[in-house]
Write a protein that holds these residues in place. Sequence first.
Motif, PDB file in Angstrom:
ATOM      1  N   VAL A  65      46.256  45.601  48.154  1.00 32.13           N
ATOM      2  CA  VAL A  65      47.474  46.362  47.880  1.00 32.13           C
ATOM      3  C   VAL A  65      47.609  46.643  46.382  1.00 32.13           C
ATOM      4  N   VAL A  66      47.407  45.583  45.583  1.00 28.30           N
ATOM      5  CA  VAL A  66      47.595  45.727  44.149  1.00 28.30           C
ATOM      6  C   VAL A  66      46.550  46.674  43.555  1.00 28.30           C
ATOM      7  N   LEU A  67      45.333  46.546  44.052  1.00 27.47           N
ATOM      8  CA  LEU A  67      44.277  47.424  43.537  1.00 27.47           C
ATOM      9  C   LEU A  67      44.536  48.877  43.898  1.00 27.47           C
ATOM     10  N   LEU A  68      45.071  49.062  45.098  1.00 23.11           N
ATOM     11  CA  LEU A  68      45.356  50.421  45.550  1.00 23.11           C
ATOM     12  C   LEU A  68      46.309  51.100  44.573  1.00 23.11           C
ATOM     13  N   TRP A 107      46.516  50.674  41.616  1.00 21.00           N
ATOM     14  CA  TRP A 107      45.851  50.920  40.344  1.00 21.00           C
ATOM     15  C   TRP A 107      44.881  52.092  40.419  1.00 21.00           C
ATOM     16  N   ILE A 108      44.185  52.209  41.586  1.00 21.46           N
ATOM     17  CA  ILE A 108      43.132  53.221  41.629  1.00 21.46           C
ATOM     18  C   ILE A 108      43.636  54.567  42.146  1.00 21.46           C
ATOM     19  N   LEU A 109      44.828  54.615  42.755  1.00 19.85           N
ATOM     20  CA  LEU A 109      45.332  55.905  43.228  1.00 19.85           C
ATOM     21  C   LEU A 109      45.555  56.825  42.037  1.00 19.85           C
ATOM     22  N   PRO A 110      45.310  58.138  42.194  1.00 18.80           N
ATOM     23  CA  PRO A 110      45.556  59.066  41.096  1.00 18.80           C
ATOM     24  C   PRO A 110      47.037  59.048  40.716  1.00 18.80           C
ATOM     25  N   GLY A 111      47.293  59.177  39.416  1.00  8.71           N
ATOM     26  CA  GLY A 111      48.663  59.109  38.916  1.00  8.71           C
ATOM     27  C   GLY A 111      49.611  60.046  39.631  1.00  8.71           C
ATOM     28  N   THR A 112      49.167  61.268  39.899  1.00  8.04           N
ATOM     29  CA  THR A 112      50.065  62.237  40.533  1.00  8.04           C
ATOM     30  C   THR A 112      50.468  61.783  41.927  1.00  8.04           C
ATOM     31  N   VAL A 113      49.502  61.197  42.648  1.00 12.81           N
ATOM     32  CA  VAL A 113      49.801  60.711  43.997  1.00 12.81           C
ATOM     33  C   VAL A 113      50.842  59.594  43.922  1.00 12.81           C
ATOM     34  N   VAL A 114      50.623  58.680  42.966  1.00 17.77           N
ATOM     35  CA  VAL A 114      51.533  57.550  42.828  1.00 17.77           C
ATOM     36  C   VAL A 114      52.935  58.043  42.479  1.00 17.77           C
ATOM     37  N   VAL A 115      52.994  59.010  41.562  1.00 17.56           N
ATOM     38  CA  VAL A 115      54.300  59.533  41.171  1.00 17.56           C
ATOM     39  C   VAL A 115      54.995  60.168  42.365  1.00 17.56           C
ATOM     40  N   PHE A 116      54.206  60.884  43.154  1.00 21.15           N
ATOM     41  CA  PHE A 116      54.778  61.512  44.342  1.00 21.15           C
ATOM     42  C   PHE A 116      55.368  60.453  45.275  1.00 21.15           C
ATOM     43  N   TRP A 170      54.582  48.145  38.423  1.00 18.05           N
ATOM     44  CA  TRP A 170      53.967  48.277  39.738  1.00 18.05           C
ATOM     45  C   TRP A 170      52.550  48.832  39.606  1.00 18.05           C
ATOM     46  N   ARG A 171      52.415  49.831  38.737  1.00 18.05           N
ATOM     47  CA  ARG A 171      51.145  50.519  38.648  1.00 18.05           C
ATOM     48  C   ARG A 171      50.092  49.711  37.901  1.00 18.05           C
ATOM     49  N   GLY A 172      50.506  48.941  36.895  1.00 17.66           N
ATOM     50  CA  GLY A 172      49.506  48.336  36.013  1.00 17.66           C
ATOM     51  C   GLY A 172      49.231  46.863  36.235  1.00 17.66           C
ATOM     52  N   THR A 173      50.002  46.204  37.121  1.00 19.28           N
ATOM     53  CA  THR A 173      49.857  44.755  37.268  1.00 19.28           C
ATOM     54  C   THR A 173      48.462  44.351  37.755  1.00 19.28           C
ATOM     55  N   ALA A 174      47.841  45.233  38.535  1.00 12.75           N
ATOM     56  CA  ALA A 174      46.536  44.898  39.103  1.00 12.75           C
ATOM     57  C   ALA A 174      45.549  44.487  38.028  1.00 12.75           C
ATOM     58  N   PHE A 175      45.557  45.228  36.925  1.00  9.59           N
ATOM     59  CA  PHE A 175      44.582  44.926  35.877  1.00  9.59           C
ATOM     60  C   PHE A 175      44.775  43.510  35.353  1.00  9.59           C
ATOM     61  N   SER A 176      46.022  43.180  35.010  1.00  7.64           N
ATOM     62  CA  SER A 176      46.298  41.838  34.487  1.00  7.64           C
ATOM     63  C   SER A 176      45.933  40.785  35.523  1.00  7.64           C
ATOM     64  N   MET A 177      46.257  41.073  36.772  1.00  6.02           N
ATOM     65  CA  MET A 177      45.988  40.098  37.820  1.00  6.02           C
ATOM     66  C   MET A 177      44.486  39.820  37.921  1.00  6.02           C
ATOM     67  N   LEU A 178      43.702  40.889  37.929  1.00  6.45           N
ATOM     68  CA  LEU A 178      42.253  40.708  38.036  1.00  6.45           C
ATOM     69  C   LEU A 178      41.708  39.954  36.838  1.00  6.45           C
ATOM     70  N   LEU A 179      42.177  40.347  35.661  1.00  3.70           N
ATOM     71  CA  LEU A 179      41.685  39.683  34.450  1.00  3.70           C
ATOM     72  C   LEU A 179      42.046  38.202  34.465  1.00  3.70           C
ATOM     73  N   TYR A 180      43.275  37.905  34.859  1.00  5.52           N
ATOM     74  CA  TYR A 180      43.690  36.503  34.866  1.00  5.52           C
ATOM     75  C   TYR A 180      43.033  35.724  35.998  1.00  5.52           C
ATOM     76  N   SER A 181      42.734  36.391  37.105  1.00  2.00           N
ATOM     77  CA  SER A 181      42.016  35.688  38.176  1.00  2.00           C
ATOM     78  C   SER A 181      40.682  35.190  37.648  1.00  2.00           C
ATOM     79  N   ALA A 182      39.985  36.085  36.960  1.00  3.92           N
ATOM     80  CA  ALA A 182      38.688  35.701  36.406  1.00  3.92           C
ATOM     81  C   ALA A 182      38.869  34.581  35.380  1.00  3.92           C
ATOM     82  N   ALA A 183      39.897  34.724  34.536  1.00  4.42           N
ATOM     83  CA  ALA A 183      40.104  33.714  33.483  1.00  4.42           C
ATOM     84  C   ALA A 183      40.430  32.362  34.097  1.00  4.42           C
TER      85      ALA A 183
END
Lengths: 278, 354
Positions: free
Chosen positions: A101-104, A106-115, A154-167
């Motif tokens: 869910v979180v990755l989705l 992040w990877i969805l195009p910005g316009t789609v997410v805004v919509f 909502w849109r950017g948390t995935a990145f932090s989550m992935l980075l912190y998972s690895a850390a």
Amino acid sequence: MLFVAPALALIAAFLVFPALWTLYLGVLKYDLAGSNAAAPQFVGLGNYRDALTDPRFANSLLLTVAFVGLSAVLGQNVLGFLLAAVLRDAASWVRGVVNAVVLLAWILPGTVVVFLWQALLDRGGGTLNALLGTPGAAWTLDHPLATIVAFNIWRGTAFSMLLYSAALGAVPRSQLETARTYGAGPLRTLRDVVLPHIRGHVLTNTLLITLWTFNDFAPYMLTGGGPDHRSETLPVYVYRTSIEGGALGYGSAISLIMLIVNLAIALFYLRLLRRRSA
Amino acid sequence: MAGIGLSGVTKTYPGGVTAVDGLDLTVHDGEFFALLGPSGCGKTTLLRTIAGLEQASAGTVSIGDRDVTRLAPGQRDVAMVFQDYALFPHMTVLDNIAYPLRVKRIPRAARHDRAREVGAGLDLADLMARRPAELSGGQQQRVALARAVVAHPKAFLFDEPLSNLDARLRLSARTFLKRLQRDLGITTVFVTHDQAEALAMADRIAVMDAGRIRQVGTPREVFGRPATSFVAHFIGSTPMNLLDATVTGGRLTLAAGTLPCPADLPDDTRVTVGIRPEYLTYSKDPVEDALAGTVGIVEHLGSSSLVTLETDGAAPVGVVVEEGAEPEPGTRGWAVPRPGRVLLYRAGGGDLLA
Ligand SMILES: Nc1ncnc2c1ncn2[C@@H]1O[C@H](COP(=O)(O)OP(=O)(O)O)[C@@H](O)[C@H]1O
Ligand SMILES: [Mg+2]
């Protein structure tokens, strides 16, 4: 030298030239239309003086700081860390679902997410109003800053989550368990064991999401900078003055100020990062 | 001061592996107790269950007279030393040692005093300002021990504390650890897969296999009278001879000869005869009541040698021979068991019969 020449040429064409061009435009009174479009006037630092004394610029800068602080430094960082920490011990299927869910987001195009967000927040038939039982609440109008903050978290948390998972995966379990057997609670373990291990990751992550959020243009698609400039972050301000308002020279000057702010932020984090080894 | 009691403890991991299987065990107050067994037999799991880092799937764990089965690790008052020592890399040696006191909110000066005192006792006085990365393996191990000592727990739990040291250091660390435990008198459970380590250090040993305990006893008992052929095979630096035999008319018939039977068993009983190579005497002339074979390999063990007697078609017989008395490979040789040293196990990996 010969082998890096093509790369240098590309860098010159796509990075150095636009930067210099922006620098050049910044000292001109250069508009999209009118007499200043045909024959731009040299105004020196005039654009910069105008920007730094413009209350609309000050408002925009403050909004950007609030936007970055709330949505990135606090929101994405803390939420991303919490998700990573909780998921570390969760059942694997829970981890899978949350990750997806979180990755989705992040990877969805910005316009789609805004919509999607417009459908969520819509005044008439919006999902949020239906859920909360608040028909007619105009979120983007009444709470424009909160809206773009929530959106960016909502849109950017995935990145932090992935980075912190690895850390977190790299923090030795035996050290966590040692703290635990000596009676350390979760907060103390976080402070004494986890944070010292991932300090570099925290700084790097904060730097990246700060810069991304600072330069993020997606808020424009959601609120258009309004109402009454209440969600007009710097990138939106640049767009509205230079493209919508036609003041290219002025917009270039602000872009350069943004660039300098970015550099200052980066240098600040790099200093912190370097202090670690001392 | 506290003993440790386990009753019916089972630990099944979420994946379905039962690592500890209905295990009962009592560790006495102040005892130096070894959990010994091959890799994967559940030693670490059992130790972690005592510490509370794993929750027992069934059964109860008590420390002292307290049932701790449902308590969090921090409330059990035990100190665990992990195989990798788990020192905090960003803290100095001093802060590492003082850490348990910091958790207990002892003021800085007091906890540093105590940490220095304990550190000095473990030969760490000059290293207090260093970081763990700047220490040798042996020094790191002592820091981990000092941290456990500072906590002054009811019990120490050590998971293979010596396995990351090189062979020579391991020997001195054994002595050191044993003396430390004796001086402090704190109940200690330590896990090892090295039988020599367990024999050398422990007051008592529990030999584990596949999540169960096969024998509990003093080193002398476990070495001298292994309760099953598994234990017999596992204990001893030279593996015990385990030879198939049948009982006929009060004697044991083996492929390599016949021996008097130490127990009263009916004819045709199939047994496994267990004799340690150390308990066989070599003879180069034929003798009564001996196992015969052709000398195969001679391995030098230092002050003695292990001679392997090949028997046609059956398992070879190992004999320990004095230094200087080694026979030539290819010659015939006989091995005579010392009186009272022949053990009988039920055939097919069974229990001790006599
Ligand atoms: N966290 C775990 N999850 C699933 N299985 C495990 C876990 N830890 C250990 N095991 C399994 O439990 C058994 C016993 O492991 P362990 O207690 O580590 O053995 P030992 O310390 O004696 O080598 C092994 O089969 C191992 O694969
Ligand atoms: Mg183990």
